[in-house]
Design a protein around this motif. Structure first.
Motif, short mmCIF file in Angstrom:
data_model
loop_
_atom_site.label_atom_id
_atom_site.label_comp_id
_atom_site.label_asym_id
_atom_site.label_seq_id
_atom_site.Cartn_x
_atom_site.Cartn_y
_atom_site.Cartn_z
N GLN A 102 0.86 -1.18 0.00
CA GLN A 102 0.00 0.00 0.00
C GLN A 102 0.89 1.22 0.00
O GLN A 102 1.98 1.16 0.56
N GLY A 106 -3.66 -0.29 -3.85
CA GLY A 106 -4.97 0.35 -3.85
C GLY A 106 -5.13 1.32 -5.01
O GLY A 106 -6.18 1.38 -5.65
N LYS A 107 -4.08 2.09 -5.28
CA LYS A 107 -4.13 3.03 -6.40
C LYS A 107 -4.25 2.28 -7.72
O LYS A 107 -4.96 2.72 -8.64
N ALA A 110 -7.86 0.98 -8.07
CA ALA A 110 -8.74 2.10 -8.42
C ALA A 110 -8.55 2.48 -9.89
O ALA A 110 -9.53 2.70 -10.61
N ALA A 114 -11.86 2.01 -11.74
CA ALA A 114 -12.59 3.27 -11.81
C ALA A 114 -12.04 4.22 -12.87
O ALA A 114 -12.69 5.21 -13.19
N GLU A 117 -6.61 7.04 -10.32
CA GLU A 117 -5.98 6.62 -9.07
C GLU A 117 -6.73 7.23 -7.89
O GLU A 117 -7.10 8.39 -7.92
N ALA A 118 -6.96 6.41 -6.88
CA ALA A 118 -7.61 6.86 -5.65
C ALA A 118 -7.01 6.09 -4.50
O ALA A 118 -6.35 5.07 -4.68
N GLU A 119 -7.23 6.57 -3.30
CA GLU A 119 -6.64 5.97 -2.09
C GLU A 119 -7.49 4.79 -1.61
O GLU A 119 -8.05 4.81 -0.53
N TRP A 120 -7.58 3.74 -2.42
CA TRP A 120 -8.29 2.53 -2.02
C TRP A 120 -7.33 1.69 -1.18
O TRP A 120 -6.12 1.70 -1.39
N SER A 121 -7.88 0.91 -0.26
CA SER A 121 -7.04 0.14 0.64
C SER A 121 -7.20 -1.37 0.42
O SER A 121 -8.32 -1.88 0.39
N VAL A 122 -6.08 -2.04 0.26
CA VAL A 122 -6.04 -3.50 0.22
C VAL A 122 -5.55 -3.94 1.60
O VAL A 122 -4.48 -3.53 2.04
N TRP A 128 -6.99 -8.74 -4.31
CA TRP A 128 -7.99 -8.25 -5.26
C TRP A 128 -7.69 -8.97 -6.57
O TRP A 128 -6.59 -8.86 -7.10
#
Length: 152
Positions: A102, A106-107, A110, A114, A117-122, A128
């Protein structure tokens, strides 16, 4: 053409000042083993497993395949472009497991799902599973599953 890309965050690691030398905790070893067992039942034998150079990522990958590949482009702080280059997404086809960190994972998730890039968390030790496919001439990224070690 299809390509499976599994983003696997390293399992829980000890805290210490040398980030690249952090070992998995006993809990992290159990997390890695649980996820590796789940993946082993589902991955094709020719799947490529590639880990960052960080000890915790290599230990996580080794739970699945002791002969995994290591690539510095997956090290902490890597960009989405670095991860995509290592995976050769989507042109390589087949199945690739990237064991990394991380916020890069997560980026990447995303970006692929989507479009930005976004601050998604694994979660630590979690995966994933994404798939690239062509459907009616259009490229698609499909989310196959999100799974944490606690769910296995």
């Amino acid at each position: 053409m299809k390509m499976n890309l599994i983003l696997w965050r390293h399992a829980e690691a000890e805290a210490q000042t040398d980030d690249m030398a952090r070992w998995l905790t006993s809990r992290g070893q159990k997390q890695a083993a649980r996820m590796a067992n789940w993946l082993a039942e589902r991955l094709p034998t020719e799947a490529r497993i590639i880990a960052s150079q960080a000890v915790r990522a290599r230990q996580t990958a080794a739970a699945l395949n002791p002969n995994h590949l290591v690539d510095a482009r997956l090290n902490p702080g890597a960009s989405v472009a670095d991860y995509l280059a290592v995976a050769q997404w989507p042109d390589a086809g087949g199945t690739v497991v990237l064991v990394g960190h991380q916020p890069s994972l997560g980026k990447l998730a995303a970006s692929l799902l989507a479009g930005f890039e976004a601050e998604w968390s694994v979660k630590k030790g979690g995966i994933w599973w994404l798939q690239y496919r062509l459907r009616d001439g259009a490229s698609q990224t499909v989310l196959k599953t999100i799974l944490t070690p606690e769910q296995v």
